[in-house]
Enzyme design. Structure first.
Site, PDB file in Angstrom:
ATOM      1  N   LYS A 186       0.835  -1.205   0.000  1.00 42.32           N
ATOM      2  CA  LYS A 186       0.000   0.000   0.000  1.00 42.32           C
ATOM      3  C   LYS A 186       0.867   1.251   0.000  1.00 42.32           C
ATOM      4  CE  LYS A 186      -3.929  -1.534   2.853  1.00 42.32           C
ATOM      5  NZ  LYS A 186      -4.624  -1.202   4.124  1.00 42.32           N
ATOM      6  N   GLY A 192      -8.747   5.094  -2.072  1.00 37.92           N
ATOM      7  CA  GLY A 192      -9.545   4.775  -3.244  1.00 37.92           C
ATOM      8  C   GLY A 192      -8.980   3.659  -4.085  1.00 37.92           C
ATOM      9  N   HIS A 236     -15.173  -5.570   4.131  1.00 39.98           N
ATOM     10  CA  HIS A 236     -14.784  -4.167   4.247  1.00 39.98           C
ATOM     11  C   HIS A 236     -15.958  -3.435   4.888  1.00 39.98           C
ATOM     12  CE1 HIS A 236     -12.845  -0.410   2.327  1.00 39.98           C
ATOM     13  NE2 HIS A 236     -13.791  -0.006   3.147  1.00 39.98           N
ATOM     14  N   ARG A 320     -12.693  12.845   4.771  1.00 34.58           N
ATOM     15  CA  ARG A 320     -13.560  13.555   3.833  1.00 34.58           C
ATOM     16  C   ARG A 320     -14.917  12.870   3.819  1.00 34.58           C
ATOM     17  NH1 ARG A 320     -13.556   9.647  -0.048  1.00 34.58           N
ATOM     18  NH2 ARG A 320     -11.598   8.545  -0.442  1.00 34.58           N
TER      19      ARG A 320
END
Length: 710
Positions: A186, A192, A236, A320
């Protein structure tokens, strides 16, 4: 077109009551907001701002000059070329527009500058309210290694891994081996699904690491990586949290976003199916601890990986508003953008935790311009026909496009978000399937049929979801396309009726409208009018005989079968609505003709039938010769790994493209020797053009012969 959250909902009424009883010396006045984004999220923010009596300012690139968000805003300013790094990512241009327009606040939406520390700090320096968290929270949560340390100290469960400073290939590979494969690679500043790769074995680690770094550098300007254990078949699950400037925090329950492709979500739901109340409370409280640990303000999402035993581990925090926030709004009766604006202005949260109740179930299906049957390859092009389902109190559509607009290669290919609510999961999913079959998009490939098949899969209906759902059930989710007999009959009869109506219209414009030569009705003495229709269903040719009876019914003969059809059609814009009774069974469909294709939208899904094109009208087009490597979509060349004379094996990487903000590797379609490379790094290419040409067998043999000596 879009349903809007009721501004007088329970929680907004409570907000008004609380605010009437309090006064705050640090409360700011927001009269005008600049939305530093585009597409559906810009339109979404504009709607809520308008309901609050706040004026809005849009910004737009060359590609978005006629976009919906531009026409919706009170003011709009041009900020540069289509490329995001020359327009929507230019901080100085955005801030200059804020100054010129007199906007007191900037809403960044999601993507682009929404999690940019420097931009949030610049807003503060310029005296502009950033409708988002403090820059310190963005910084702490934006670097994954830092966020893991903070979460661990706050008592939030984490997955251990390597987050060290030594970023050499050998050290990362060594740590991956110590953790044990499979591992997740990662980008520490990722999000995203960008800069994220899974390495199942040691042999593929180097290639996946290089790919993750390239994509991370392109997306975030940073290629520092971390290595974590990859939890196989995880769920998730993410939690919506909210904080204000007065130290108040709440969670608005969880969303399940497990079913993904390319590490990106396509369907989400709230609440997560199958969670115990104990787990629901525990994960919500853990998310609040995460927000408190960084003094969070505004809307945020804490993302967790959950295993089969409902043990959850912190993955990351998105500082966000999330794309999938509408499902939370639907099940909690809130308007999160309303909350964002008021909290940014210094107002307190309108509720405390005990006030927030779950009500029903909601799904969000993301409508993308992509081809699921070609590895979900993104697409671009005009929306020749766009007809969404009707919105009501249970159905909402968030979009930034209209019929005639174009999905641009420069931005994310999402067309819209379809959100539905009902009293329970089963009925909400039924509503979702029904709405998907009503969603009509033509001009480019979409994932609508795939989403429909996904929503009716037995395991999905049971709530047995995980991140490997699509690979596990790929055979079920990508069925062989079969056009139903009903759809074939509807297409044939509709063509006959439309032809007859056209002939009658043309006959009326002649000097003798009753002349049999003008009418061309295929009338025969003592015989019923008969027409022959040829259509293509994929590569399968359909030959049909359609007989018009004196009573107005039709007989359709094809494939050795005969069907009696009663039909009624009406024209609605570019769409033909047909209601048929076929052998006593009543059905209806919509038919739209684009070029030589008839598109039927039925309760079963979408069907495409084509009129055959005569051979003399066919051309070879712009694509390369058979066996060349061609571009699967419009994009920009990022890297070329071969040169003329290079010998490659089938599957070897040739060219790397960037399209729709994603990286794609174009691999050799066959083994051979490269003869020509047609493009260089930085070039923009269209879909279907040849990128790399291989020597044909004859040329290769001649080359081999010329190198021999007697």
């Amino acid at each position: 077109m879009n349903a809007i959250i009721n501004p007088l909902s329970k929680f907004n009424r409570l907000s008004i009551q609380i605010l009437q009883n309090r006064s705050f010396s640090n409360k700011a006045s927001i009269e005008k907001i600049l939305i530093a984004n585009r597409g559906e999220i810009a339109c979404r923010v504009i709607k809520t701002a308008r309901s609050l009596g706040i004026k809005t300012v849009s910004v737009y690139s060359d590609a978005d000059r006629n976009a919906l968000h531009v026409s919706m805003a009170d003011e709009a300013y041009h900020i540069g070329p289509a490329a995001a790094n020359q327009s929507y990512l230019c901080q100085d241009k955005i801030l200059d527009v804020a100054r010129k327009s007199g906007a007191q606040a900037i809403h960044p939406g999601y993507g682009f500058l929404s999690e940019n520390v420097e931009f949030a700090e610049l807003c503060g320096e310029k005296g502009i309210i950033f409708i988002g968290p403090p820059s310190t929270a963005i910084r702490d949560m934006g670097i994954k290694s830092t966020s893991k340390s903070i979460m661990s100290a706050a008592g939030v469960p984490i997955i251990e891994g390597y987050h060290g400073e030594d970023q050499s290939d050998s050290r990362l590979k060594q740590e991956a081996a110590a953790i044990g494969y499979p591992v997740m690679i990662k980008a520490v500043r990722g999000g995203g699904g960008k800069g994220m790769r899974i390495s199942m074995t040691e042999s593929e680690f180097d290639e996946q690491l290089e790919s993750a770094r390239r994509e991370a550098m392109k997306s975030f300007g940073d290629q520092v990586m971390l290595i974590e254990k990859f939890v196989e078949m995880p769920r998730h699950v993410e939690v919506q949290v909210f904080g204000d400037k007065h130290g108040n925090y709440v969670y608005l329950y969880e969303r399940d976003c497990s079913v993904q492709r390319r590490h990106q979500k396509i369907i989400e739901e709230a609440p997560a199916p199958g969670l115990t109340e104990e787990t629901r409370r525990a994960i919500g409280e853990a998310a609040v601890r995460a927000a408190q640990a960084v003094n969070y303000v505004g809307a945020g999402t804490v993302e967790f990986i959950m295993d089969k035993d409902q043990k959850f581990y912190f993955m990351e925090m998105n500082t966000r508003l999330q794309v999938e926030h509408p499902v939370t709004e639907m099940v909690t009766g809130t308007d999160l953008v309303d909350w964002q604006i008021k909290v940014a202005a210094g107002e307190p949260l309108p509720v405390i935790q005990s006030d927030i109740k779950l009500n029903g179930h909601a799904f969000e299906a993301r409508i993308y311009a992509e081809d699921p049957n070609n590895s979900f390859m993104p697409g671009a092009g005009p929306l020749l026909h766009l007809s969404p389902p009707q919105c009501d109190r249970n159905t909402r559509i968030d979009t930034g496009v209209r019929q005639g607009d174009e999905v641009s290669v420069h931005y994310d290919p999402m067309i819209a978000k379809l959100i539905v609510w009902s009293e329970d999961r089963e009925s909400a999913l039924r509503r979702c399937r029904s709405a998907l079959t009503q969603y009509q998009v033509l001009g480019l490939n979409t994932n609508i049929q795939f989403l429909t098949d996904l929503a009716k899969h037995p395991e999905f209906m049971k709530g047995n979801v995980h991140t490997d759902f699509i690979p596990q059930f790929s055979q079920d989710l990508f069925p062989e396309h079969v056009t139903s007999t009903t759809a074939v009959c509807q297409a044939a009869v509709a063509m006959v009726i439309q032809q007859s109506q056209k002939i009658e219209k043309e006959a009326k414009n002649t000097q003798d409208p009753f002349s049999p030569f003008s009418m061309c009705s295929s009338m025969r003495i003592n015989q019923n009018p008969t027409r022959w229709i040829n259509l293509l269903d994929g590569e399968k040719e359909l030959k049909m005989e359609v007989v018009t009876n004196l009573d107005g019914s039709y007989i359709v003969n094809f494939a050795g079968q005969s069907y009696t059809v009663l039909a009624n059609i009406e024209q609605s814009g570019d769409k033909t609505n047909i209601i048929t009774i076929i052998d006593g069974v009543k059905t209806q469909a919509s038919i739209v003709t684009v070029g030589n294709s008839l598109h039927l939208f039925t309760a079963e899904g979408q069907h495409e039938l084509k009129l055959p094109i005569p051979k003399f009208m066919l051309s070879t087009g712009e694509g390369g010769s058979l066996g060349d490597a061609v571009s699967p979509m419009p994009g920009v060349i990022e890297k070329v790994t071969v040169t003329p004379g290079t010998s490659v094996e089938k599957g070897d990487p040739l060219v790397i493209m960037i399209a729709m903000k994603m990286e794609y590797v174009i691999r050799a379609p066959k083994s051979g020797i490269v003869e020509s490379v047609f493009y260089k790094v930085g070039d923009t290419v269209q879909k279907g053009v040849a990128l790399v040409h291989f020597q044909d067998n004859k040329s290769a043999n001649q080359s081999d012969d010329s190198s021999k000596t007697d």
